[in-house]
Scaffold this active site. Structure first.
Site, PDB file in Angstrom:
ATOM      1  N   ASP A  65      13.120  10.229   9.847  1.00 67.41           N
ATOM      2  CA  ASP A  65      12.351   8.837   9.770  1.00 67.41           C
ATOM      3  C   ASP A  65      12.456   8.294   8.343  1.00 67.41           C
ATOM      4  O   ASP A  65      11.902   8.675   7.284  1.00 67.41           O
ATOM      5  CB  ASP A  65      10.616   8.974  10.266  1.00 67.41           C
ATOM      6  CG  ASP A  65      10.284   7.931  10.453  1.00 67.41           C
ATOM      7  OD1 ASP A  65      10.870   6.591  10.144  1.00 67.41           O
ATOM      8  OD2 ASP A  65       8.956   7.932  10.737  1.00 67.41           O
TER       9      ASP A  65
ATOM     10  N   ALA B 268       0.734  -1.153   0.142  1.00 70.53           N
ATOM     11  CA  ALA B 268      -0.092  -0.056  -0.016  1.00 70.53           C
ATOM     12  C   ALA B 268       0.751   1.345  -0.071  1.00 70.53           C
ATOM     13  O   ALA B 268       0.353   2.243  -0.598  1.00 70.53           O
ATOM     14  CB  ALA B 268      -0.967   0.068   1.143  1.00 70.53           C
TER      15      ALA B 268
ATOM     16  N   ASP C 290       9.973   2.123   0.159  1.00 74.89           N
ATOM     17  CA  ASP C 290       8.628   2.125  -0.630  1.00 74.89           C
ATOM     18  C   ASP C 290       8.224   3.402  -1.524  1.00 74.89           C
ATOM     19  O   ASP C 290       7.760   3.390  -2.748  1.00 74.89           O
ATOM     20  CB  ASP C 290       7.528   2.145   0.501  1.00 74.89           C
ATOM     21  CG  ASP C 290       7.684   0.879   1.177  1.00 74.89           C
ATOM     22  OD1 ASP C 290       8.253   0.089   0.665  1.00 74.89           O
ATOM     23  OD2 ASP C 290       7.113   0.936   2.488  1.00 74.89           O
TER      24      ASP C 290
END
Ligand code: ATP
Ligand code: RIB
Length: 310
Positions: free
Chosen positions: A247, A45, A253
């Site tokens: 982060d 996702a 992704d």
């Protein structure tokens, strides 16, 4: 119906439970964290959202659980304009989850429990046959069953992009069907059997090409990415922008989602320029907390990304 190239993800949806702490705990150690968040994640996702935020025409083939999270997850995908016709709900299963710790220098540790992601099966692929056959690109990862991805890759006439994460070695048949294989350094190391870094990347990429893919890409964190293609066996290193990471969760992704989008929307660009743009998107994601929320949506590709032929 959109006439834009179809970007189809066969992959995972998970809910990320993230704690932020001064450092990652050692085995057996308890430490005080500074913050806790709950957000939508899962490599599949995340990659689909990264592509959608860049204006991609995206479709998500996946499974969520029949808990509250399942319904909320579907709404989250829809809010990015992702087609959820093939986002199915599994009865008697929870939505996948990831327990994540992020340290103050931006490093992370992740444990996932696959839940409904483990139920994504070949009949889900058959149920989306027309979409899969007509996809311009299919993206998959290893958080859902390998034989399901194999079925999708076998049927797809477009580009087959595998992000072989989390790392595993029993994927020989799948690698043979890949057009593009994308891994980070630890994943590459497991596949080639030696510790991969920039100094031996040429050899590592050659070994990855030998598995049968047409293009092999290794992402290198703050050093960018490198690739080789079976066309000319050249090895090219593309550095990335220097940033202060907050982060890095989901940076891979962001890279994969951007790579897929640019591969189908900027077909005239050289592959190293497409990889440069994907690095640019991923580097922008590490300066913000979270995964999907950290992916850029107002992005302009540079004309010329720097690169070095190794
Ligand atoms: P993650 O598992 O954290 O999602 P990954 O290990 O799959 O990421 P990396 O190789 O760490 O993937 O990073 C992917 C891309 O993200 C890199 O190619 C780079 O463009 C960008 N990136 C990652 N870390 C940094 C950093 N510290 N500074 C700048 N860019 C970064
Ligand atoms: O790549 C980052 C993702 O990995 C997180 O969103 C988490 O869900 C894990 O699957």
């Amino acid at each position: 119906m959109s006439s834009l190239p179809k970007i189809v993800v066969v992959g995972s949806c998970s809910v990320d439970f993230t704690t932020y702490a001064p450092k990652l705990p050692n085995p057996g150690e308890t430490i005080h964290g500074t913050k806790f968040t709950t957000s939508f994640g899962g490599k599949g996702a995340n990659q689909c959202v990264a592509a959608a935020k860049l204006g991609g025409n995206t479709y998500m083939i996946c499974r969520v659980g029949d808990d509250d999270w399942g319904g909320k997850y579907k709404e989250n995908l829809k809010s990015f304009g992702i087609d959820v016709t093939h986002t199915k709900t599994t009865t008697d299963s929870t939505t996948g989850i990831a327990q994540i710790t992020v340290s103050s220098n931006g490093e992370n540790q992740i444990v996932i429990v696959a839940g409904a992601n483990n139920h994504l099966n070949k009949s889900d692929i058959q149920g989306a046959l027309s979409l899969i056959k007509n996809a311009d690109i299919i993206i998959s990862q290893l958080e859902t069953p390998v034989d399901t991805t194999y079925e999708a890759f076998k049927l797809c006439n477009g580009i087959k992009l595998l992000n072989a994460a989390p790392a595993r070695t029993d994927i020989k048949n799948l690698l043979e069907l890949c057009t593009v294989l994308c891994v980070n350094e630890p994943e590459a190391s497991l596949l080639v059997g030696f510790e991969v870094n920039l100094s031996n990347i040429k050899l590592a990429l050659k070994e990855l090409l030998d598995t049968g893919c047409k293009i092999a890409i290794i992402t290198l964190g703050d050093k960018g990415a490198a690739y080789s293609s079976s066309n000319d066996s050249q090895c090219i290193h593309i550095p990335c922008e220097k940033v202060i990471p907050v982060d890095t969760t989901g940076a891979g992704d962001a890279f994969v989602g951007a790579l897929a989008t640019f591969l189908v929307t900027q077909k005239d660009r050289a592959i190293h320029q497409i990889i440069g743009a994907a690095c640019d998107v991923a580097s922008k994601s590490v300066i913000n907390e979270g995964t999907q929320s950290s992916f850029p949506d107002k992005f302009i590709c540079q004309e010329n990304y720097k690169y070095t032929v190794l």
